[in-house]
Write a protein that holds these residues in place. Sequence first.
Motif, PDB file in Angstrom:
ATOM      1  N   MET A   1      28.290  38.633  38.390  1.00  0.00           N
ATOM      2  CA  MET A   1      28.643  39.506  39.494  1.00  0.00           C
ATOM      3  C   MET A   1      28.931  38.640  40.719  1.00  0.00           C
ATOM      4  N   SER A   2      30.115  38.797  41.255  1.00  0.00           N
ATOM      5  CA  SER A   2      30.540  38.002  42.393  1.00  0.00           C
ATOM      6  C   SER A   2      30.554  38.856  43.657  1.00  0.00           C
ATOM      7  N   MET A   3      30.201  38.240  44.761  1.00  0.00           N
ATOM      8  CA  MET A   3      30.174  38.952  46.024  1.00  0.00           C
ATOM      9  C   MET A   3      31.433  38.606  46.809  1.00  0.00           C
ATOM     10  N   SER A   4      32.108  39.640  47.314  1.00  0.00           N
ATOM     11  CA  SER A   4      33.316  39.395  48.096  1.00  0.00           C
ATOM     12  C   SER A   4      32.931  38.969  49.512  1.00  0.00           C
ATOM     13  N   ILE A   5      33.898  38.453  50.213  1.00  0.00           N
ATOM     14  CA  ILE A   5      33.668  38.019  51.590  1.00  0.00           C
ATOM     15  C   ILE A   5      33.264  39.204  52.464  1.00  0.00           C
ATOM     16  N   GLU A   6      33.879  40.345  52.235  1.00  0.00           N
ATOM     17  CA  GLU A   6      33.566  41.531  53.035  1.00  0.00           C
ATOM     18  C   GLU A   6      32.122  41.975  52.814  1.00  0.00           C
ATOM     19  N   GLN A   7      31.666  41.926  51.562  1.00  0.00           N
ATOM     20  CA  GLN A   7      30.282  42.300  51.268  1.00  0.00           C
ATOM     21  C   GLN A   7      29.308  41.322  51.921  1.00  0.00           C
ATOM     22  N   PHE A   8      29.627  40.041  51.858  1.00  0.00           N
ATOM     23  CA  PHE A   8      28.788  39.017  52.475  1.00  0.00           C
ATOM     24  C   PHE A   8      28.714  39.226  53.985  1.00  0.00           C
ATOM     25  N   GLU A   9      29.860  39.514  54.610  1.00  0.00           N
ATOM     26  CA  GLU A   9      29.883  39.740  56.052  1.00  0.00           C
ATOM     27  C   GLU A   9      29.079  40.981  56.428  1.00  0.00           C
ATOM     28  N   THR A  10      29.171  42.021  55.622  1.00  0.00           N
ATOM     29  CA  THR A  10      28.438  43.255  55.900  1.00  0.00           C
ATOM     30  C   THR A  10      26.933  43.018  55.810  1.00  0.00           C
ATOM     31  N   ILE A  11      26.503  42.332  54.753  1.00  0.00           N
ATOM     32  CA  ILE A  11      25.078  42.035  54.590  1.00  0.00           C
ATOM     33  C   ILE A  11      24.600  41.131  55.722  1.00  0.00           C
ATOM     34  N   GLY A  12      25.392  40.136  56.063  1.00  0.00           N
ATOM     35  CA  GLY A  12      25.035  39.245  57.165  1.00  0.00           C
ATOM     36  C   GLY A  12      24.936  39.971  58.488  1.00  0.00           C
ATOM     37  N   LEU A  13      25.843  40.913  58.714  1.00  0.00           N
ATOM     38  CA  LEU A  13      25.812  41.703  59.946  1.00  0.00           C
ATOM     39  C   LEU A  13      24.524  42.510  60.035  1.00  0.00           C
ATOM     40  N   TRP A  14      24.183  43.221  58.959  1.00  0.00           N
ATOM     41  CA  TRP A  14      22.976  44.061  58.972  1.00  0.00           C
ATOM     42  C   TRP A  14      21.709  43.225  59.096  1.00  0.00           C
ATOM     43  N   LEU A  15      21.636  42.115  58.392  1.00  0.00           N
ATOM     44  CA  LEU A  15      20.457  41.248  58.499  1.00  0.00           C
ATOM     45  C   LEU A  15      20.354  40.610  59.878  1.00  0.00           C
ATOM     46  N   GLY A  16      21.484  40.177  60.406  1.00  0.00           N
ATOM     47  CA  GLY A  16      21.490  39.572  61.739  1.00  0.00           C
ATOM     48  C   GLY A  16      21.088  40.564  62.816  1.00  0.00           C
ATOM     49  N   LEU A  17      21.647  41.765  62.751  1.00  0.00           N
ATOM     50  CA  LEU A  17      21.285  42.792  63.731  1.00  0.00           C
ATOM     51  C   LEU A  17      19.826  43.206  63.578  1.00  0.00           C
ATOM     52  N   GLY A  18      19.353  43.281  62.345  1.00  0.00           N
ATOM     53  CA  GLY A  18      17.946  43.623  62.117  1.00  0.00           C
ATOM     54  C   GLY A  18      17.005  42.582  62.697  1.00  0.00           C
ATOM     55  N   GLY A  19      17.334  41.309  62.487  1.00  0.00           N
ATOM     56  CA  GLY A  19      16.519  40.223  63.046  1.00  0.00           C
ATOM     57  C   GLY A  19      16.542  40.215  64.566  1.00  0.00           C
ATOM     58  N   LEU A  20      17.717  40.400  65.128  1.00  0.00           N
ATOM     59  CA  LEU A  20      17.841  40.453  66.581  1.00  0.00           C
ATOM     60  C   LEU A  20      17.057  41.617  67.147  1.00  0.00           C
TER      61      LEU A  20
END
Length: 67
Positions: A1-20
């Motif tokens: 199972m491969s992760m697309s760039i869009e999925q990676f960006e979405t996960i990164g956005l949610w994790l980053g906003l959650g941490g902030l």
Amino acid sequence: MSMSIEQFETIGLWLGLGGLYFFIVLAIRDVLKKSEAPRIGHIFVWLVLFLSPLVFIVKSIVQYFFE
């Protein structure tokens, strides 16, 4: 199972906003502890703080259903 760039960006956005957001909660909690604000002021601060991400989540859900 491969992760697309869009999925990676979405996960990164949610994790980053959650941490902030976590650090913002810690900072506001510290400020409220040191302040002499009345209890009703504390309630309004926490209410606004927790309603703001709720609006962001609802916006994302509504956007998903309209696409």
